[in-house]
Design a protein around this motif. Structure first.
Motif, PDB file in Angstrom:
ATOM      1  N   ALA A 152       0.803  -1.222   0.000  1.00 50.11           N
ATOM      2  CA  ALA A 152       0.000   0.000   0.000  1.00 50.11           C
ATOM      3  C   ALA A 152       0.836   1.273   0.000  1.00 50.11           C
ATOM      4  N   GLY A 153       2.122   1.164   0.357  1.00 46.60           N
ATOM      5  CA  GLY A 153       2.981   2.343   0.382  1.00 46.60           C
ATOM      6  C   GLY A 153       2.846   3.183   1.634  1.00 46.60           C
ATOM      7  N   TYR A 154       2.429   2.545   2.743  1.00 40.45           N
ATOM      8  CA  TYR A 154       2.251   3.258   4.013  1.00 40.45           C
ATOM      9  C   TYR A 154       2.867   2.472   5.166  1.00 40.45           C
ATOM     10  N   ARG A 155       3.157   3.218   6.220  1.00 42.48           N
ATOM     11  CA  ARG A 155       3.549   2.653   7.506  1.00 42.48           C
ATOM     12  C   ARG A 155       2.519   3.139   8.507  1.00 42.48           C
ATOM     13  N   ALA A 156       2.150   2.291   9.464  1.00 38.59           N
ATOM     14  CA  ALA A 156       1.149   2.653  10.466  1.00 38.59           C
ATOM     15  C   ALA A 156       1.810   3.091  11.771  1.00 38.59           C
ATOM     16  N   ARG A 157       1.275   4.156  12.361  1.00 37.56           N
ATOM     17  CA  ARG A 157       1.746   4.578  13.678  1.00 37.56           C
ATOM     18  C   ARG A 157       1.336   3.542  14.728  1.00 37.56           C
ATOM     19  N   THR A 158       0.094   3.020  14.592  1.00 38.50           N
ATOM     20  CA  THR A 158      -0.377   2.002  15.534  1.00 38.50           C
ATOM     21  C   THR A 158      -0.971   0.822  14.775  1.00 38.50           C
ATOM     22  N   LEU A 159      -0.720  -0.346  15.295  1.00 41.43           N
ATOM     23  CA  LEU A 159      -1.324  -1.591  14.805  1.00 41.43           C
ATOM     24  C   LEU A 159      -1.987  -2.260  16.004  1.00 41.43           C
ATOM     25  N   ARG A 160      -3.294  -2.503  15.871  1.00 44.90           N
ATOM     26  CA  ARG A 160      -4.027  -3.158  16.959  1.00 44.90           C
ATOM     27  C   ARG A 160      -4.632  -4.451  16.419  1.00 44.90           C
ATOM     28  N   LEU A 161      -4.326  -5.554  17.067  1.00 41.41           N
ATOM     29  CA  LEU A 161      -4.890  -6.837  16.650  1.00 41.41           C
ATOM     30  C   LEU A 161      -6.384  -6.822  16.918  1.00 41.41           C
ATOM     31  N   ILE A 162      -7.179  -7.091  15.869  1.00 37.96           N
ATOM     32  CA  ILE A 162      -8.633  -7.067  16.045  1.00 37.96           C
ATOM     33  C   ILE A 162      -9.295  -8.418  15.810  1.00 37.96           C
ATOM     34  N   TYR A 163      -8.575  -9.344  15.177  1.00 38.26           N
ATOM     35  CA  TYR A 163      -9.196 -10.635  14.891  1.00 38.26           C
ATOM     36  C   TYR A 163      -8.116 -11.647  14.541  1.00 38.26           C
ATOM     37  N   GLN A 164      -8.350 -12.883  14.952  1.00 35.39           N
ATOM     38  CA  GLN A 164      -7.447 -13.971  14.582  1.00 35.39           C
ATOM     39  C   GLN A 164      -8.279 -15.095  13.984  1.00 35.39           C
ATOM     40  N   ARG A 165      -7.732 -15.709  12.965  1.00 33.46           N
ATOM     41  CA  ARG A 165      -8.406 -16.861  12.355  1.00 33.46           C
ATOM     42  C   ARG A 165      -7.423 -18.011  12.343  1.00 33.46           C
ATOM     43  N   TYR A 166      -7.881 -19.133  12.845  1.00 30.00           N
ATOM     44  CA  TYR A 166      -7.078 -20.341  12.757  1.00 30.00           C
ATOM     45  C   TYR A 166      -7.772 -21.256  11.766  1.00 30.00           C
ATOM     46  N   SER A 167      -7.014 -21.822  10.883  1.00 31.03           N
ATOM     47  CA  SER A 167      -7.594 -22.669   9.856  1.00 31.03           C
ATOM     48  C   SER A 167      -7.932 -24.041  10.429  1.00 31.03           C
ATOM     49  N   GLY A 168      -8.202 -24.979   9.557  1.00 29.01           N
ATOM     50  CA  GLY A 168      -8.652 -26.296   9.970  1.00 29.01           C
ATOM     51  C   GLY A 168      -7.607 -27.120  10.699  1.00 29.01           C
ATOM     52  N   ALA A 169      -8.001 -28.312  11.066  1.00 24.06           N
ATOM     53  CA  ALA A 169      -7.134 -29.192  11.841  1.00 24.06           C
ATOM     54  C   ALA A 169      -5.997 -29.774  11.008  1.00 24.06           C
ATOM     55  N   SER A 170      -6.207 -29.993   9.732  1.00 29.20           N
ATOM     56  CA  SER A 170      -5.181 -30.633   8.903  1.00 29.20           C
ATOM     57  C   SER A 170      -4.202 -29.650   8.280  1.00 29.20           C
ATOM     58  N   ILE A 171      -4.672 -28.440   7.988  1.00 29.96           N
ATOM     59  CA  ILE A 171      -3.800 -27.404   7.435  1.00 29.96           C
ATOM     60  C   ILE A 171      -3.854 -26.224   8.394  1.00 29.96           C
ATOM     61  N   VAL A 172      -2.735 -25.948   9.020  1.00 29.70           N
ATOM     62  CA  VAL A 172      -2.655 -24.907  10.042  1.00 29.70           C
ATOM     63  C   VAL A 172      -1.965 -23.695   9.425  1.00 29.70           C
ATOM     64  N   ALA A 173      -2.750 -22.648   9.169  1.00 27.33           N
ATOM     65  CA  ALA A 173      -2.224 -21.423   8.551  1.00 27.33           C
ATOM     66  C   ALA A 173      -2.993 -20.245   9.134  1.00 27.33           C
ATOM     67  N   PRO A 174      -2.685 -19.831  10.350  1.00 27.75           N
ATOM     68  CA  PRO A 174      -3.451 -18.754  10.988  1.00 27.75           C
ATOM     69  C   PRO A 174      -3.262 -17.416  10.294  1.00 27.75           C
TER      70      PRO A 174
END
Length: 192
Positions: A112-134
């Motif tokens: 995007a061509g930007y840097r953020a002053r603040t980054l706040r985690l708002i959501y996490q997704r964990y994939s299925g049991a056989s393929i783990v790619a959060p």
């Protein structure tokens, strides 16, 4: 994939493949009846994504050529943690938050061509049991121009849209990645 005939041959997890994107491991697990069975699991370093706010109601949305799909797609700034960023943490262990934030800043700068002053985690997704790619989704605020070169295979257009419009695009499928679309709908709903 369950491989019960191999259960007695392995009592601890074992890496059977370690490539650029994935690590595949055989992992013994005890099932409900007490038997130990062997599962095959693929792990990938986590991905990071950002809802990058240029104002309280406007965000950055990317239109990117996706070579594997042979199409232009709308998406948020998003990418995976590079092997070098995550080292020495194995793919199958939890990645510390400072590494996730560093990767998110890099992706914002590359795509995007930007840097953020603040980054706040708002959501996490964990994939299925056989393929783990959060995937870790951040809210990025206080954007300032800061460019890094895009990856060689990336062709990206940067757009600014209202969060409401982005949520509609998620609902209609214009943003094909369901995780991104659902996240935008949830965020827009909080604004109303």
């Amino acid at each position: 994939m369950t491989i019960p005939y191999m259960a007695n041959a392995l009592t601890q997890s074992k890496t059977v493949y370690d490539g650029k994107l994935f690590t595949v491991r055989h992992e013994p697990r005890t099932i409900a009846d007490g038997q130990t069975v062997l599962y095959e699991r693929a792990y990938r370093y986590p991905s990071v994504a950002a809802v990058a706010y240029v104002s309280p109601a406007r965000i950055i949305l990317l239109r990117e050529w996706r070579a594997l799909n042979n199409a232009w797609e709308w998406r948020l700034p998003w990418g995976r943690i590079d092997n070098e960023e995550a080292a020495p943490t194995p793919r199958f262990e939890r990645i510390p938050m400072p590494i996730l934030r560093t990767a998110m800043q890099r992706e914002l700068q590359e795509e995007a061509g930007y840097r953020a002053r603040t980054l706040r985690l708002i959501y996490q997704r964990y994939s299925g049991a056989s393929i783990v790619a959060p995937t870790y989704l951040f809210a990025a605020h206080g954007l300032t121009p800061s460019h890094l070169p895009q990856d060689i295979d990336e062709k990206i257009e940067v757009h600014t849209v209202s969060l409401t419009r982005a949520a509609r695009m998620g609902l209609t499928g214009e943003i094909p990645e369901e995780f991104m679309g659902l996240a935008l709908v949830r965020l827009a709903k909080k604004m109303l």
